[in-house]
Design a protein around this motif. Structure first.
Motif, PDB file in Angstrom:
ATOM      1  N   GLY A  31     -18.511  16.303 -17.093  1.00  0.00           N
ATOM      2  CA  GLY A  31     -17.356  16.037 -17.167  1.00  0.00           C
ATOM      3  C   GLY A  31     -16.939  15.767 -16.548  1.00  0.00           C
ATOM      4  N   LYS A  32     -17.725  15.991 -14.983  1.00  0.00           N
ATOM      5  CA  LYS A  32     -17.249  15.646 -13.882  1.00  0.00           C
ATOM      6  C   LYS A  32     -16.930  14.219 -13.103  1.00  0.00           C
ATOM      7  CE  LYS A  32     -20.985  16.802 -11.128  1.00  0.00           C
ATOM      8  NZ  LYS A  32     -21.589  17.096 -12.264  1.00  0.00           N
ATOM      9  N   SER A  33     -17.719  13.483 -14.061  1.00  0.00           N
ATOM     10  CA  SER A  33     -17.307  11.523 -13.656  1.00  0.00           C
ATOM     11  C   SER A  33     -15.788  11.116 -14.551  1.00  0.00           C
ATOM     12  CB  SER A  33     -18.278  10.815 -13.726  1.00  0.00           C
ATOM     13  OG  SER A  33     -19.055  10.686 -15.159  1.00  0.00           O
ATOM     14  N   THR A  54     -31.108   6.325  -6.004  1.00  0.00           N
ATOM     15  CA  THR A  54     -32.282   5.326  -6.550  1.00  0.00           C
ATOM     16  C   THR A  54     -32.110   5.652  -8.976  1.00  0.00           C
ATOM     17  OG1 THR A  54     -33.881   7.701  -6.890  1.00  0.00           O
ATOM     18  CG2 THR A  54     -33.356   6.303  -4.493  1.00  0.00           C
ATOM     19  N   ARG A  55     -31.400   6.555  -8.509  1.00  0.00           N
ATOM     20  CA  ARG A  55     -31.474   6.371 -10.585  1.00  0.00           C
ATOM     21  C   ARG A  55     -31.057   4.433 -10.341  1.00  0.00           C
ATOM     22  NH1 ARG A  55     -26.614   5.825 -13.755  1.00  0.00           N
ATOM     23  NH2 ARG A  55     -25.577   7.654 -12.605  1.00  0.00           N
ATOM     24  N   GLY A  56     -31.460   3.705 -12.217  1.00  0.00           N
ATOM     25  CA  GLY A  56     -30.822   3.209 -12.677  1.00  0.00           C
ATOM     26  C   GLY A  56     -29.846   2.963 -13.095  1.00  0.00           C
ATOM     27  N   GLU A  86     -25.184  13.961   2.981  1.00  0.00           N
ATOM     28  CA  GLU A  86     -26.028  15.439   1.896  1.00  0.00           C
ATOM     29  C   GLU A  86     -26.321  14.491   1.544  1.00  0.00           C
ATOM     30  OE1 GLU A  86     -25.676  15.972  -0.997  1.00  0.00           O
ATOM     31  OE2 GLU A  86     -24.028  14.151  -1.214  1.00  0.00           O
ATOM     32  N   TRP A  87     -27.673  14.526   1.066  1.00  0.00           N
ATOM     33  CA  TRP A  87     -28.481  13.564  -0.097  1.00  0.00           C
ATOM     34  C   TRP A  87     -29.409  14.910  -0.881  1.00  0.00           C
ATOM     35  CZ3 TRP A  87     -33.475  14.357  -0.943  1.00  0.00           C
ATOM     36  CH2 TRP A  87     -34.692  13.927   0.417  1.00  0.00           C
ATOM     37  N   ALA A  88     -29.263  14.647  -1.828  1.00  0.00           N
ATOM     38  CA  ALA A  88     -30.354  15.854  -2.388  1.00  0.00           C
ATOM     39  C   ALA A  88     -31.336  15.021  -3.957  1.00  0.00           C
ATOM     40  CB  ALA A  88     -29.054  16.356  -3.560  1.00  0.00           C
ATOM     41  N   ARG A  94     -33.014  10.722  -6.009  1.00  0.00           N
ATOM     42  CA  ARG A  94     -32.021  11.234  -5.651  1.00  0.00           C
ATOM     43  C   ARG A  94     -31.171  10.326  -5.174  1.00  0.00           C
ATOM     44  NH1 ARG A  94     -36.354   9.303  -0.475  1.00  0.00           N
ATOM     45  NH2 ARG A  94     -36.238   7.732  -1.682  1.00  0.00           N
ATOM     46  N   TYR A  95     -30.295  11.290  -4.898  1.00  0.00           N
ATOM     47  CA  TYR A  95     -28.339  10.643  -4.258  1.00  0.00           C
ATOM     48  C   TYR A  95     -28.121  11.323  -3.227  1.00  0.00           C
ATOM     49  CZ  TYR A  95     -28.531  11.294  -9.340  1.00  0.00           C
ATOM     50  OH  TYR A  95     -29.110  10.716 -11.042  1.00  0.00           O
ATOM     51  N   GLY A  96     -27.019  10.504  -2.177  1.00  0.00           N
ATOM     52  CA  GLY A  96     -26.640  10.853  -1.095  1.00  0.00           C
ATOM     53  C   GLY A  96     -25.552  10.292  -0.751  1.00  0.00           C
ATOM     54  N   LEU A 114     -15.752  14.196  -2.949  1.00  0.00           N
ATOM     55  CA  LEU A 114     -16.675  13.229  -3.264  1.00  0.00           C
ATOM     56  C   LEU A 114     -17.012  14.817  -4.266  1.00  0.00           C
ATOM     57  CD1 LEU A 114     -18.932  15.199   0.159  1.00  0.00           C
ATOM     58  CD2 LEU A 114     -17.787  12.382  -0.065  1.00  0.00           C
ATOM     59  N   GLU A 115     -17.575  13.802  -5.115  1.00  0.00           N
ATOM     60  CA  GLU A 115     -18.068  14.252  -6.587  1.00  0.00           C
ATOM     61  C   GLU A 115     -19.521  14.733  -6.840  1.00  0.00           C
ATOM     62  OE1 GLU A 115     -18.925  11.904 -10.553  1.00  0.00           O
ATOM     63  OE2 GLU A 115     -20.057  13.506  -9.046  1.00  0.00           O
ATOM     64  N   ILE A 116     -20.487  15.790  -6.548  1.00  0.00           N
ATOM     65  CA  ILE A 116     -22.187  15.573  -6.253  1.00  0.00           C
ATOM     66  C   ILE A 116     -22.394  16.934  -6.857  1.00  0.00           C
ATOM     67  CG2 ILE A 116     -22.083  14.625  -3.891  1.00  0.00           C
ATOM     68  CD1 ILE A 116     -21.736  16.882  -2.073  1.00  0.00           C
ATOM     69  N   ASP A 117     -24.115  16.717  -6.547  1.00  0.00           N
ATOM     70  CA  ASP A 117     -24.757  18.131  -7.040  1.00  0.00           C
ATOM     71  C   ASP A 117     -24.846  19.687  -6.235  1.00  0.00           C
ATOM     72  OD1 ASP A 117     -26.248  17.726  -5.620  1.00  0.00           O
ATOM     73  OD2 ASP A 117     -27.987  18.689  -7.339  1.00  0.00           O
TER      74      ASP A 117
HETATM   75  P1  5GP Z   1     -25.834  11.245 -12.621  1.00  0.00           P
HETATM   76  O1  5GP Z   1     -27.155  10.532 -12.768  1.00  0.00           O
HETATM   77  O2  5GP Z   1     -25.623  11.725 -13.980  1.00  0.00           O
HETATM   78  O3  5GP Z   1     -25.075   9.971 -12.457  1.00  0.00           O
HETATM   79  O4  5GP Z   1     -26.076  12.416 -11.515  1.00  0.00           O
HETATM   80  C1  5GP Z   1     -26.755  13.432 -11.900  1.00  0.00           C
HETATM   81  C2  5GP Z   1     -26.249  14.249 -10.337  1.00  0.00           C
HETATM   82  O5  5GP Z   1     -26.421  14.077  -9.071  1.00  0.00           O
HETATM   83  C3  5GP Z   1     -24.487  15.005 -10.412  1.00  0.00           C
HETATM   84  O6  5GP Z   1     -24.251  16.271 -10.901  1.00  0.00           O
HETATM   85  C4  5GP Z   1     -23.466  14.088  -9.462  1.00  0.00           C
HETATM   86  O7  5GP Z   1     -22.351  14.263  -9.079  1.00  0.00           O
HETATM   87  C5  5GP Z   1     -24.948  14.132  -8.982  1.00  0.00           C
HETATM   88  N1  5GP Z   1     -24.687  13.044  -7.821  1.00  0.00           N
HETATM   89  C6  5GP Z   1     -23.813  12.054  -8.104  1.00  0.00           C
HETATM   90  N2  5GP Z   1     -24.180  11.806  -6.392  1.00  0.00           N
HETATM   91  C7  5GP Z   1     -24.525  12.468  -5.434  1.00  0.00           C
HETATM   92  C8  5GP Z   1     -24.558  12.730  -3.670  1.00  0.00           C
HETATM   93  O8  5GP Z   1     -24.384  12.040  -3.002  1.00  0.00           O
HETATM   94  N3  5GP Z   1     -25.021  13.596  -3.286  1.00  0.00           N
HETATM   95  C9  5GP Z   1     -25.512  14.830  -4.389  1.00  0.00           C
HETATM   96  N4  5GP Z   1     -26.114  15.825  -3.938  1.00  0.00           N
HETATM   97  N5  5GP Z   1     -25.336  14.707  -5.178  1.00  0.00           N
HETATM   98  C10 5GP Z   1     -25.123  14.007  -6.030  1.00  0.00           C
END
Ligand code: 5GP
Length: 199
Positions: A31-33, A54-56, A86-88, A94-96, A114-117
């Motif tokens: 429930g982060k978002s 890169t997710r749709g 940062e990115w992961a 991929r998210y960054g 930041l809301e990140i993994d």
């Molecule tokens: P969702 O696809 O559900 O939006 O996100 C999947 C995961 O990627 C979530 O845990 C979210 O917090 C994480 N996320 C979103 N943006 C970033 C980012 O910029 N960097 C990283 N490392 N994780 C992210």
């Protein structure tokens, strides 16, 4: 030391007190978002980093609002040019975090969220040790499964991958400075704002 949480100007004898970088992390589906969306509604002045992914887009998501939706090539370029703090890779995408916007906000004295993994949270801890790391925990494992399944936006395969990731992510709670249990969106948003010294 609770001083970094104190409002600015409260402690002139501690000139190092300044808004901090706060990282909200926790398992997918916790429930982060939702918490972040509620926080933005109540406190629209709080700046939140918009990640590249890169997710749709999911239904209702708009480019530049929830994410910057980019292709693989564009993401490669962001990485190569050092534009990401940062990115992961998470569940196949991929998210960054765009670096410049975050640093500009911090330099101008604004708190940044930041809301990140989990992997991203660890990278931020390494590069910016002064960041405060907040872990959002589900009330229970069953509740997490319910939320991930009930979202109804992901295929069973994707849900399975996310639950696998969630098991690993739950074990990382101890690495965080603070844990907030997501019992109520309003409560958690309020607690998060307090940690960010916004209220
Ligand atoms: P969702 O696809 O559900 O939006 O996100 C999947 C995961 O990627 C979530 O845990 C979210 O917090 C994480 N996320 C979103 N943006 C970033 C980012 O910029 N960097 C990283 N490392 N994780 C992210």
């Amino acid at each position: 030391d609770t001083r970094p949480h104190a409002p600015l100007g409260d402690a002139p004898e501690h000139p190092d007190v300044r808004p901090r970088l706060t990282v909200l992390s926790g398992p997918s589906g916790v429930g982060k978002s939702t918490v972040v969306a509620h926080m933005r509604k109540v406190h629209p002045e709080v700046w939140l980093s918009v990640s590249a992914t890169t997710r749709g887009p999911r239904p209702g998501e708009r480019d530049g609002v929830q994410y910057h939706f980019v292709g693989d090539d564009e993401f490669d370029k962001l990485v190569a040019n050092g534009e990401l703090l940062e990115w992961a890779e998470f569940a196949g995408n991929r998210y960054g975090t765009p670096r410049r916007a975050v640093l500009e906000r911090l330099e101008s004295g604004e708190p940044v969220l930041l809301e990140i993994d989990l992997q991203g949270a660890r990278l931020v801890r390494e590069s910016m040790p002064e960041a405060q790391l907040v872990f959002l925990a589900p009330p229970s494992w069953d509740e997490l499964v319910r939320r991930l399944t009930g979202r109804g936006t992901e295929s069973p395969e994707v849900i399975e991958r996310r639950l696998e990731a969630a098991k690993i992510e739950l074990a990382a709670e101890a690495e965080f400075d603070t844990t907030l249990v997501n019992t109520s969106v309003e409560d958690v948003a309020r607690e998060l704002l307090a940690l960010m010294a916004v209220v």
